[in-house]
Scaffold this active site. Structure first.
Site, mmCIF file in Angstrom:
data_model
loop_
_atom_site.group_PDB
_atom_site.id
_atom_site.type_symbol
_atom_site.label_atom_id
_atom_site.label_comp_id
_atom_site.label_asym_id
_atom_site.label_seq_id
_atom_site.Cartn_x
_atom_site.Cartn_y
_atom_site.Cartn_z
ATOM 1 N N ALA A 9 152.143 23.387 -50.365
ATOM 2 C CA ALA A 9 151.508 23.032 -49.085
ATOM 3 C C ALA A 9 150.220 23.829 -48.866
ATOM 4 O O ALA A 9 149.584 23.723 -47.831
ATOM 5 C CB ALA A 9 152.475 23.290 -47.931
ATOM 6 N N THR A 81 146.922 35.827 -52.016
ATOM 7 C CA THR A 81 145.644 35.672 -52.739
ATOM 8 C C THR A 81 144.471 36.543 -52.290
ATOM 9 O O THR A 81 143.364 36.365 -52.801
ATOM 10 C CB THR A 81 145.174 34.201 -52.662
ATOM 11 O OG1 THR A 81 144.998 33.879 -51.283
ATOM 12 C CG2 THR A 81 146.136 33.260 -53.306
ATOM 13 N N TYR A 181 145.692 42.795 -56.513
ATOM 14 C CA TYR A 181 145.864 41.337 -56.639
ATOM 15 C C TYR A 181 145.719 40.904 -58.104
ATOM 16 O O TYR A 181 146.561 40.184 -58.651
ATOM 17 C CB TYR A 181 144.839 40.627 -55.744
ATOM 18 C CG TYR A 181 144.696 39.171 -56.051
ATOM 19 C CD1 TYR A 181 145.708 38.279 -55.724
ATOM 20 C CD2 TYR A 181 143.572 38.678 -56.716
ATOM 21 C CE1 TYR A 181 145.594 36.936 -56.038
ATOM 22 C CE2 TYR A 181 143.452 37.338 -57.021
ATOM 23 C CZ TYR A 181 144.465 36.473 -56.690
ATOM 24 O OH TYR A 181 144.360 35.158 -57.008
ATOM 25 N N ASN A 210 136.336 31.112 -58.087
ATOM 26 C CA ASN A 210 136.455 31.009 -56.623
ATOM 27 C C ASN A 210 136.529 29.537 -56.204
ATOM 28 O O ASN A 210 135.530 28.820 -56.265
ATOM 29 C CB ASN A 210 135.266 31.692 -55.948
ATOM 30 C CG ASN A 210 135.326 33.201 -56.118
ATOM 31 O OD1 ASN A 210 135.488 33.703 -57.228
ATOM 32 N ND2 ASN A 210 135.214 33.925 -55.027
HETATM 33 C C1 UD1 Z 1 138.546 35.202 -54.729
HETATM 34 C C2 UD1 Z 1 139.884 34.898 -54.119
HETATM 35 C C3 UD1 Z 1 140.989 35.197 -55.084
HETATM 36 C C4 UD1 Z 1 140.736 34.473 -56.376
HETATM 37 C C5 UD1 Z 1 139.394 34.916 -56.920
HETATM 38 C C6 UD1 Z 1 139.058 34.215 -58.216
HETATM 39 C C7 UD1 Z 1 140.136 35.099 -51.750
HETATM 40 C C8 UD1 Z 1 140.333 36.029 -50.622
HETATM 41 N N1 UD1 Z 1 140.066 35.671 -52.946
HETATM 42 O O1 UD1 Z 1 138.354 36.618 -54.853
HETATM 43 O O2 UD1 Z 1 142.228 34.776 -54.564
HETATM 44 O O3 UD1 Z 1 141.730 34.717 -57.340
HETATM 45 O O4 UD1 Z 1 138.393 34.593 -55.962
HETATM 46 O O5 UD1 Z 1 139.243 32.878 -58.051
HETATM 47 O O6 UD1 Z 1 140.036 33.908 -51.620
HETATM 48 N N2 UD1 Z 1 131.918 39.424 -49.216
HETATM 49 C C9 UD1 Z 1 130.785 39.621 -48.424
HETATM 50 N N3 UD1 Z 1 130.919 39.494 -47.079
HETATM 51 C C10 UD1 Z 1 132.095 39.183 -46.491
HETATM 52 C C11 UD1 Z 1 133.238 38.968 -47.288
HETATM 53 C C12 UD1 Z 1 133.119 39.101 -48.671
HETATM 54 O O7 UD1 Z 1 129.690 39.908 -48.923
HETATM 55 O O8 UD1 Z 1 132.120 39.088 -45.273
HETATM 56 C C13 UD1 Z 1 131.772 39.535 -50.689
HETATM 57 C C14 UD1 Z 1 132.806 40.403 -51.374
HETATM 58 O O9 UD1 Z 1 132.424 41.747 -51.355
HETATM 59 C C15 UD1 Z 1 132.810 39.804 -52.789
HETATM 60 C C16 UD1 Z 1 132.485 38.325 -52.554
HETATM 61 O O10 UD1 Z 1 132.003 38.244 -51.216
HETATM 62 O O11 UD1 Z 1 131.769 40.378 -53.555
HETATM 63 C C17 UD1 Z 1 133.658 37.372 -52.729
HETATM 64 O O12 UD1 Z 1 134.741 37.806 -51.947
HETATM 65 P P1 UD1 Z 1 136.077 36.885 -51.708
HETATM 66 O O13 UD1 Z 1 135.745 35.557 -51.200
HETATM 67 O O14 UD1 Z 1 137.014 37.718 -50.898
HETATM 68 O O15 UD1 Z 1 136.645 36.572 -53.094
HETATM 69 P P2 UD1 Z 1 136.924 37.287 -54.465
HETATM 70 O O16 UD1 Z 1 137.172 38.733 -54.331
HETATM 71 O O17 UD1 Z 1 135.832 36.841 -55.369
#
Ligand code: UD1
Length: 375
Positions: A9, A81, A181, A210
């Site tokens: 889901a 995740t 994770y 992602n």
């Molecule tokens: C994501 C997934 C994870 C998955 C991985 C690979 C989430 C939470 N995580 O991890 O489950 O296994 O991709 O597919 O969905 N950032 C900012 N500003 C913000 C928030 C984040 O700059 O407000 C940056 C973070 O520092 C990071 C990037 O955005 O460098 C991506 O962050 P995030 O979307 O949390 O994902 P991943 O860590 O890449």
């Protein structure tokens, strides 16, 4: 064909169910975790119409042995995740991701008819920082250290202090997760590898980059950045980019991911493979915000804060050749096209309050996992 989908889901699960042929019998087990399923903790009517739906944690799957009996294929998607959250809710990630998988395997051992194939949704998080080069040698860095990050040294450097260039992540690389994770996803892979080999079950491990697209929960502050950034851009708020905003990610459209899962499910030969699922294109976070602004006709308001999240990697992009070598071709949806479809859906949803997201950042900061160099 009878298919068990754990976490069916969830965001990717819903797309997988939609992509499965109509003559497949489907059983879903999903806890409908309130952190993810913000608006309703009931199965959506379309899922109930399509599948037998069990509302429970995968760790309790043994209770449903009779319903699961006869399963031909297991698609194991159930997982916690959030990369950032895993760094402080450690036991939650270990419990759900490692024990959840262990319980699933224990149940399979009791079935009269064992499934012939298991498909695992793994993650590029198992590669950690991935592979880099100085043009001659390939390096597999352990991860960036706090000392460098506090001095705004965001990139990955050689021991001689030269900035290295990132290489696409390949399945043959040695896993080096930098987050809890990522570690738990690696354990899932290893548990399955060991088990499936001993039981002669075909295993396909899919390492997703992602994933984004319509139906991704918007109210979950621990979900991916596309939802978080879209909320900010559409509501005219400022997006906070950590580090210098130039980290890169490989954004893969959820429909492509679901199609890849289904192709693996119905592949007519043994797979026994680990396969990257990504777009193969690296995009900086700054470019992502600019593209969202362009598509919505809004201004891109960005703060490059210099804060950083402990456990984050700098760059990620998939080498997608393995998928193409097995299935003939891989034609991922271009980011702009996927984002346009995402935005069409997004604009039909209720506006999201940013408080939960701000609280999640405060929580990380308080735990010392979201750091600014002045702290
Ligand atoms: C994501 C997934 C994870 C998955 C991985 C690979 C989430 C939470 N995580 O991890 O489950 O296994 O991709 O597919 O969905 N950032 C900012 N500003 C913000 C928030 C984040 O700059 O407000 C940056 C973070 O520092 C990071 C990037 O955005 O460098 C991506 O962050 P995030 O979307 O949390 O994902 P991943 O860590 O890449």
């Amino acid at each position: 064909m009878k298919i068990l989908v754990t976490g069916g889901a969830g965001f990717i699960g819903k797309w997988v169910i939609d992509s499965l042929p109509s003559d497949t019998e489907i059983v879903i087990i999903d806890s409908l975790d309130p952190q993810v399923h913000k608006t309703s903790q009931n199965f959506a009517p379309e899922l109930k119409a399509r599948a037998v739906c069990i509302k429970d944690d995968v760790r309790n799957i043994e209770t449903y042995r009779d319903i699961v009996e006869g399963t031909d294929i297991v698609i194991h998607l159930a997982s916690q995740t959030g990369t950032g959250q895993s760094m402080y809710e450690v036991s939650k990630y270990v419990e759900h991701n490692a024990n959840g998988t262990a319980k699933l395997l224990e149940l399979i051992s009791t079935l009269n008819h064992r499934p012939g194939r298991i498909i695992l949704s793994s993650s590029r998080a198992i590669y950690g920082e991935g592979a880099y080069t100085d043009g001659q040698t390939v390096y597999y860095p352990k991860g960036r250290n706090l000392h460098d990050l506090k001095q705004d040294k965001w990139e990955v450097y050689s021991t001689r202090g030269e900035k290295l260039s990132v290489l696409p992540m390949r399945e043959t690389q040695l896993p080096k997760p930098t987050s809890v994770y990522g570690l738990t996803k690696l354990w899932q892979e290893q548990l399955l590898q060991n088990y499936c080999e001993s039981q002669n079950i075909d295993l396909a491990i899919l390492r997703f980059q992602n994933v984004y697209g319509p139906k991704q929960e918007l109210g979950n502050p621990y979900t991916g950045i596309i939802g978080i950034f879209t909320n900010a851009v559409v509501q005219g708020n400022t997006v906070e980019l950590f580090e210098d905003g130039l980290m890169t990610r490989d954004f893969v459209f959820v429909k492509d991911v679901a199609e890849a899962v289904v192709k693996c499910a119905f592949y007519d030969k043994p797979l026994a493979a680990t396969i990257n699922i990504g777009s193969g294109k690296a995009v900086t976070l700054l470019e992502l915000v600019q593209t969202l602004a362009q598509l919505t006709g809004k201004e891109a308001k960005v703060t490059v804060s210099g804060r950083f999240r402990v456990g984050d990697i700098r760059h990620a992009v998939a080498d997608t050749n393995t998928f193409a070598n097995i299935f003939g071709e891989w034609t991922p949806t271009p980011l702009k096209e996927g984002l346009a479809q995402y935005l069409d859906w997004y604009l039909t949803q209720s506006p999201v309050d940013k408080t939960a997201f701000e609280l999640s950042l405060a929580e990380m900061e308080q735990k010392g996992l979201l750091i600014s160099k002045h702290s």
